[in-house]
Design a protein around this motif. Structure first.
Motif, PDB file in Angstrom:
ATOM      1  N   THR A 165      -6.952 105.078 -24.159  1.00 45.82           N
ATOM      2  CA  THR A 165      -6.153 106.355 -23.750  1.00 45.82           C
ATOM      3  C   THR A 165      -6.581 106.507 -22.150  1.00 45.82           C
ATOM      4  O   THR A 165      -5.541 107.492 -22.021  1.00 45.82           O
ATOM      5  N   TRP A 168      -2.167 105.667 -23.428  1.00 50.16           N
ATOM      6  CA  TRP A 168      -1.290 106.020 -23.911  1.00 50.16           C
ATOM      7  C   TRP A 168      -1.837 107.742 -23.603  1.00 50.16           C
ATOM      8  O   TRP A 168      -3.547 107.853 -24.015  1.00 50.16           O
ATOM      9  N   LYS A 169      -1.447 108.467 -22.478  1.00 51.04           N
ATOM     10  CA  LYS A 169      -2.055 109.911 -23.008  1.00 51.04           C
ATOM     11  C   LYS A 169      -0.832 111.045 -22.497  1.00 51.04           C
ATOM     12  O   LYS A 169       0.774 110.524 -22.341  1.00 51.04           O
ATOM     13  N   GLU A 264      -0.844 105.585 -30.989  1.00 52.80           N
ATOM     14  CA  GLU A 264      -0.724 106.014 -29.745  1.00 52.80           C
ATOM     15  C   GLU A 264       0.236 107.682 -29.791  1.00 52.80           C
ATOM     16  O   GLU A 264      -0.052 107.662 -28.421  1.00 52.80           O
ATOM     17  N   ALA A 267      -2.200 110.386 -29.033  1.00 49.82           N
ATOM     18  CA  ALA A 267      -2.978 109.945 -27.846  1.00 49.82           C
ATOM     19  C   ALA A 267      -2.066 111.220 -26.453  1.00 49.82           C
ATOM     20  O   ALA A 267      -2.462 111.347 -25.557  1.00 49.82           O
ATOM     21  N   CYS A 268      -0.928 110.332 -27.218  1.00 52.45           N
ATOM     22  CA  CYS A 268       0.425 111.076 -26.149  1.00 52.45           C
ATOM     23  C   CYS A 268       0.175 112.299 -26.315  1.00 52.45           C
ATOM     24  O   CYS A 268       1.707 113.296 -25.861  1.00 52.45           O
ATOM     25  N   ARG A 319      -5.611 113.781 -29.614  1.00 57.04           N
ATOM     26  CA  ARG A 319      -6.246 113.033 -27.751  1.00 57.04           C
ATOM     27  C   ARG A 319      -7.342 113.097 -28.117  1.00 57.04           C
ATOM     28  O   ARG A 319      -7.799 111.626 -27.711  1.00 57.04           O
ATOM     29  N   HIS A 323      -9.679 109.446 -29.041  1.00 56.23           N
ATOM     30  CA  HIS A 323     -10.531 109.431 -27.287  1.00 56.23           C
ATOM     31  C   HIS A 323     -11.608 108.878 -27.848  1.00 56.23           C
ATOM     32  O   HIS A 323     -12.749 108.063 -27.992  1.00 56.23           O
TER      33      HIS A 323
END
Length: 341
Positions: A165, A168-169, A264, A267-268, A319, A323
């Motif tokens: 993370t 991938w944010k 992914e 996380a984004c 997210r 995480h």
């Protein structure tokens, strides 16, 4: 040295190598998915395994199948551990949609032999061990290893996937309203497209021409809808940008293990909409975002009741969920613990 075999290189295999290489010596040996090439690859793999045998401490396979037969056999003959990471299709029997190792006679035999004779099975999701499948009523409900191999005695340890993370944010970029993205490879094959839920996505696109859809992973897939954009395989940095420019991520698979792209995208900051199969409900963690049955009207109803206020809250939580529950370090530590034991 660990010998790591898999039928085709994927994001899953790359990630495992990324986790293992700094800690342990590992040699990757790719096999094939081409039936015509199987005889050649069996001979090649036998020579490779024999050549590396004196230096090999254990074997690791991603998926069970043709490529895992010889590593399992070498492990038994030389008294070395062989672990198989069950990923999805190797735990499924869905001839109704042309999916799963167990629908083909010889692939089923190879898969059963591998799982029965390896040292340890490492599924990426509990649903791959045993599940009562209810998403598509046309498909047999008895799925998962223990349903398909009732006399299986091999030890099983579930190790879920994990996500970086820090990479991938959510980049806090502007997202186009009612924009949807889904990522899958091999979808130019109609059976594969159905497995990945593209039939439902195309219905959505046809009925909502003002919504936009991006299908990434197979540039040769074709859509009848002008609001569907098709792009090929993307690098990780490109995927991150795509996730950050879309509002929703669709994972409407008819069958799934533990989809990387879903984690992914979450996380984004994408709002996830997923089917009630495999680990998808566990990853998403919210019933209001799960399609319980393969039914277009249910999907449309689910989407239309998501207000802007709800979407904002969901995005704020998404997210953090990845995480805290599925960190990269979690899978890495558990996998290394198994390999070092």
């Amino acid at each position: 040295m660990i010998i790591y075999t898999y039928p085709v290189r994927t994001a899953f295999t790359d990630r495992d190598l990324e986790m293992i290489q700094p800690e342990m010596k590992i040699k990757a040996l790719e096999f094939t998915q081409s039936p015509a090439a199987l005889p050649f690859y069996f001979i090649l793999q036998f020579i490779q395994l024999l050549w590396f045998a004196p230096k090999t401490s254990q074997y690791l396979c991603f998926f069970g199948g043709y490529h895992s037969i010889l590593p399992v056999w070498f492990g038994k003959v030389f008294g070395k551990k062989c672990s198989i990471q069950a990923g999805g299709t190797d735990c499924i029997n869905m001839p109704e949609i042309g999916y799963g190792n167990f629908r083909k006679k010889w692939l089923r035999k190879a898969t059963v032999y591998s799982f029965k004779n390896c040292s340890l099975i490492l599924p990426v999701a509990q649903a791959l061990v045993k599940q009562d499948y209810r998403y598509d009523p046309s498909i047999s409900p008895k799925q998962g290893l223990l349903n398909l191999i009732p006399d299986l005695k091999t030890p099983i340890k579930v190790i879920a996937n994990g996500f970086d993370t820090d990479f991938w944010k959510d980049l806090d970029q502007k997202r186009q309203p009612k924009s949807f993205i889904s990522v899958a490879t091999g979808t130019s094959n109609p059976a594969r497209a159905r497995v990945k839920g593209y039939d439902l996505i195309e219905q959505l696109a046809a009925n909502h021409p003002d919504w936009s859809f991006t299908l990434a992973g197979d540039a040769t897939y074709t859509s009848p809808n002008p609001n569907v954009k098709i792009i090929g395989k993307q690098a990780a940095s490109q995927l991150r940008e795509l996730y950050n420019s879309h509002e929703f991520y669709l994972q409407l698979s008819t069958s799934e293990g533990f989809p990387n792209a879903l984690g992914e995208a979450m996380a984004c900051g994408c709002v996830p909409i997923g089917s009630a199969v495999g680990a998808i409900p566990e990853i998403i963690g919210s019933e209001e975002l799960i399609l319980n049955h393969k039914n277009y009207l249910e999907l449309e109803k689910l989407l239309l009741k998501l207000t802007e206020a709800k979407l904002l809250i969901i995005r704020q939580n998404t997210r953090q969920k990845i995480h805290s529950i599925f960190p990269f370090s979690g899978r890495k530590n558990k996998l290394l613990e198994v390999l070092k034991s």
